[in-house]
Scaffold this motif. Structure first.
Motif, PDB file in Angstrom:
ATOM      1  N   TYR A 139       0.832  -1.206   0.000  1.00 36.80           N
ATOM      2  CA  TYR A 139       0.000   0.000   0.000  1.00 36.80           C
ATOM      3  C   TYR A 139       0.868   1.260   0.000  1.00 36.80           C
ATOM      4  N   LEU A 140       1.911   1.262   0.817  1.00 34.53           N
ATOM      5  CA  LEU A 140       2.784   2.436   0.850  1.00 34.53           C
ATOM      6  C   LEU A 140       3.412   2.681  -0.517  1.00 34.53           C
ATOM      7  N   ARG A 141       3.824   1.619  -1.189  1.00 32.15           N
ATOM      8  CA  ARG A 141       4.476   1.755  -2.499  1.00 32.15           C
ATOM      9  C   ARG A 141       3.506   2.218  -3.583  1.00 32.15           C
ATOM     10  N   GLU A 142       2.322   1.620  -3.595  1.00 33.21           N
ATOM     11  CA  GLU A 142       1.409   1.797  -4.727  1.00 33.21           C
ATOM     12  C   GLU A 142       0.210   2.699  -4.442  1.00 33.21           C
ATOM     13  N   GLY A 143      -0.118   2.893  -3.169  1.00 34.28           N
ATOM     14  CA  GLY A 143      -1.302   3.673  -2.836  1.00 34.28           C
ATOM     15  C   GLY A 143      -2.578   2.857  -2.899  1.00 34.28           C
ATOM     16  N   THR A 144      -2.441   1.587  -3.195  1.00 38.44           N
ATOM     17  CA  THR A 144      -3.573   0.669  -3.244  1.00 38.44           C
ATOM     18  C   THR A 144      -3.049  -0.728  -2.942  1.00 38.44           C
ATOM     19  N   VAL A 145      -3.943  -1.609  -2.550  1.00 44.06           N
ATOM     20  CA  VAL A 145      -3.528  -2.979  -2.256  1.00 44.06           C
ATOM     21  C   VAL A 145      -4.712  -3.908  -2.481  1.00 44.06           C
ATOM     22  N   LEU A 146      -4.424  -5.100  -2.927  1.00 43.07           N
ATOM     23  CA  LEU A 146      -5.448  -6.121  -3.099  1.00 43.07           C
ATOM     24  C   LEU A 146      -5.624  -6.828  -1.756  1.00 43.07           C
ATOM     25  N   LEU A 147      -6.768  -6.609  -1.127  1.00 45.54           N
ATOM     26  CA  LEU A 147      -7.027  -7.180   0.195  1.00 45.54           C
ATOM     27  C   LEU A 147      -7.469  -8.638   0.080  1.00 45.54           C
ATOM     28  N   PRO A 148      -7.247  -9.409   1.139  1.00 47.69           N
ATOM     29  CA  PRO A 148      -7.704 -10.802   1.136  1.00 47.69           C
ATOM     30  C   PRO A 148      -9.224 -10.882   0.992  1.00 47.69           C
ATOM     31  N   ARG A 149      -9.710 -12.014   0.509  1.00 46.71           N
ATOM     32  CA  ARG A 149     -11.155 -12.207   0.330  1.00 46.71           C
ATOM     33  C   ARG A 149     -11.879 -12.369   1.659  1.00 46.71           C
ATOM     34  N   SER A 150     -11.231 -13.002   2.592  1.00 42.25           N
ATOM     35  CA  SER A 150     -11.851 -13.281   3.884  1.00 42.25           C
ATOM     36  C   SER A 150     -12.078 -11.988   4.664  1.00 42.25           C
ATOM     37  N   ALA A 151     -13.291 -11.823   5.182  1.00 41.81           N
ATOM     38  CA  ALA A 151     -13.606 -10.634   5.980  1.00 41.81           C
ATOM     39  C   ALA A 151     -12.732 -10.572   7.228  1.00 41.81           C
ATOM     40  N   VAL A 152     -12.448 -11.708   7.813  1.00 45.16           N
ATOM     41  CA  VAL A 152     -11.601 -11.748   9.012  1.00 45.16           C
ATOM     42  C   VAL A 152     -10.199 -11.242   8.677  1.00 45.16           C
ATOM     43  N   GLN A 153      -9.656 -11.697   7.558  1.00 46.22           N
ATOM     44  CA  GLN A 153      -8.321 -11.257   7.152  1.00 46.22           C
ATOM     45  C   GLN A 153      -8.310  -9.784   6.754  1.00 46.22           C
ATOM     46  N   ARG A 154      -9.353  -9.336   6.056  1.00 40.67           N
ATOM     47  CA  ARG A 154      -9.440  -7.912   5.698  1.00 40.67           C
ATOM     48  C   ARG A 154      -9.459  -7.049   6.951  1.00 40.67           C
ATOM     49  N   ASN A 155     -10.217  -7.481   7.949  1.00 45.42           N
ATOM     50  CA  ASN A 155     -10.267  -6.729   9.203  1.00 45.42           C
ATOM     51  C   ASN A 155      -8.913  -6.721   9.901  1.00 45.42           C
ATOM     52  N   ALA A 156      -8.190  -7.823   9.819  1.00 48.42           N
ATOM     53  CA  ALA A 156      -6.854  -7.883  10.424  1.00 48.42           C
ATOM     54  C   ALA A 156      -5.917  -6.887   9.736  1.00 48.42           C
ATOM     55  N   VAL A 157      -5.987  -6.807   8.412  1.00 51.35           N
ATOM     56  CA  VAL A 157      -5.160  -5.847   7.671  1.00 51.35           C
ATOM     57  C   VAL A 157      -5.550  -4.425   8.055  1.00 51.35           C
ATOM     58  N   ARG A 158      -6.834  -4.166   8.160  1.00 50.37           N
ATOM     59  CA  ARG A 158      -7.296  -2.823   8.551  1.00 50.37           C
ATOM     60  C   ARG A 158      -6.814  -2.452   9.952  1.00 50.37           C
ATOM     61  N   ARG A 159      -6.852  -3.417  10.873  1.00 50.09           N
ATOM     62  CA  ARG A 159      -6.348  -3.156  12.232  1.00 50.09           C
ATOM     63  C   ARG A 159      -4.871  -2.788  12.203  1.00 50.09           C
ATOM     64  N   GLU A 160      -4.106  -3.510  11.397  1.00 46.06           N
ATOM     65  CA  GLU A 160      -2.679  -3.204  11.288  1.00 46.06           C
ATOM     66  C   GLU A 160      -2.480  -1.807  10.705  1.00 46.06           C
ATOM     67  N   ALA A 161      -3.217  -1.492   9.656  1.00 44.18           N
ATOM     68  CA  ALA A 161      -3.101  -0.168   9.039  1.00 44.18           C
ATOM     69  C   ALA A 161      -3.455   0.922  10.047  1.00 44.18           C
ATOM     70  N   GLU A 162      -4.503   0.706  10.818  1.00 41.61           N
ATOM     71  CA  GLU A 162      -4.888   1.687  11.840  1.00 41.61           C
ATOM     72  C   GLU A 162      -3.793   1.843  12.889  1.00 41.61           C
ATOM     73  N   TYR A 163      -3.200   0.737  13.297  1.00 45.17           N
ATOM     74  CA  TYR A 163      -2.120   0.801  14.285  1.00 45.17           C
ATOM     75  C   TYR A 163      -0.980   1.690  13.780  1.00 45.17           C
ATOM     76  N   TYR A 164      -0.650   1.539  12.505  1.00 48.05           N
ATOM     77  CA  TYR A 164       0.445   2.312  11.923  1.00 48.05           C
ATOM     78  C   TYR A 164       0.024   3.734  11.549  1.00 48.05           C
ATOM     79  N   GLY A 165      -1.253   4.049  11.703  1.00 50.62           N
ATOM     80  CA  GLY A 165      -1.730   5.388  11.377  1.00 50.62           C
ATOM     81  C   GLY A 165      -1.971   5.594   9.900  1.00 50.62           C
ATOM     82  N   ILE A 166      -2.210   4.495   9.186  1.00 50.53           N
ATOM     83  CA  ILE A 166      -2.465   4.552   7.746  1.00 50.53           C
ATOM     84  C   ILE A 166      -3.966   4.451   7.533  1.00 50.53           C
ATOM     85  N   GLU A 167      -4.508   5.388   6.787  1.00 48.06           N
ATOM     86  CA  GLU A 167      -5.959   5.391   6.554  1.00 48.06           C
ATOM     87  C   GLU A 167      -6.311   4.717   5.256  1.00 48.06           C
TER      88      GLU A 167
END
Length: 105
Positions: free
Chosen positions: A77-105
């Motif tokens: 995401y930092l490199r491209e400004g976009t990212v292909l998120l996992p299909r699983s809602a649980v995994q997508r939420n995990a990625v979002r939590r990580e992004a929030e932790y790092y202060g990435i919106e």
């Protein structure tokens, strides 16, 4: 042309000289300072700043106590400004939590 290729190679070498080594949850990642500053401001843009000297361990890595499974997606995401998120809602939420932790919106 050959000269353009040489200039491109010099640019790549310069960026690699400004590489950051990160240990995220025990997994090692190497990335450029430029990448860490993209899509900012966020935690990584601060870590990459010359105003904030990062603490490194004995191997030269900045340690981040987070789950490494999603860190590659964060870097993408930092490199491209976009990212292909996992299909699983649980995994997508995990990625979002990580992004929030790092202060990435």
């Amino acid at each position: 042309s050959f000269q353009n290729s040489c200039e491109d190679a010099r640019d790549i070498n310069q960026r690699q000289a400004e590489c950051r080594y990160m240990d995220v949850g025990g997994a090692h990642f190497h990335t450029s300072v430029d990448t860490l500053k993209m899509q900012g401001p966020h935690l990584f843009s601060v870590l990459a700043s010359e105003d904030f000297p990062s603490e490194v361990n004995g191997d030269g890595y900045v340690f981040v106590d987070r789950d490494s499974r999603w860190f590659g997606l964060i870097l993408d995401y930092l490199r491209e400004g976009t990212v292909l998120l996992p299909r699983s809602a649980v995994q997508r939420n995990a990625v979002r939590r990580e992004a929030e932790y790092y202060g990435i919106e």
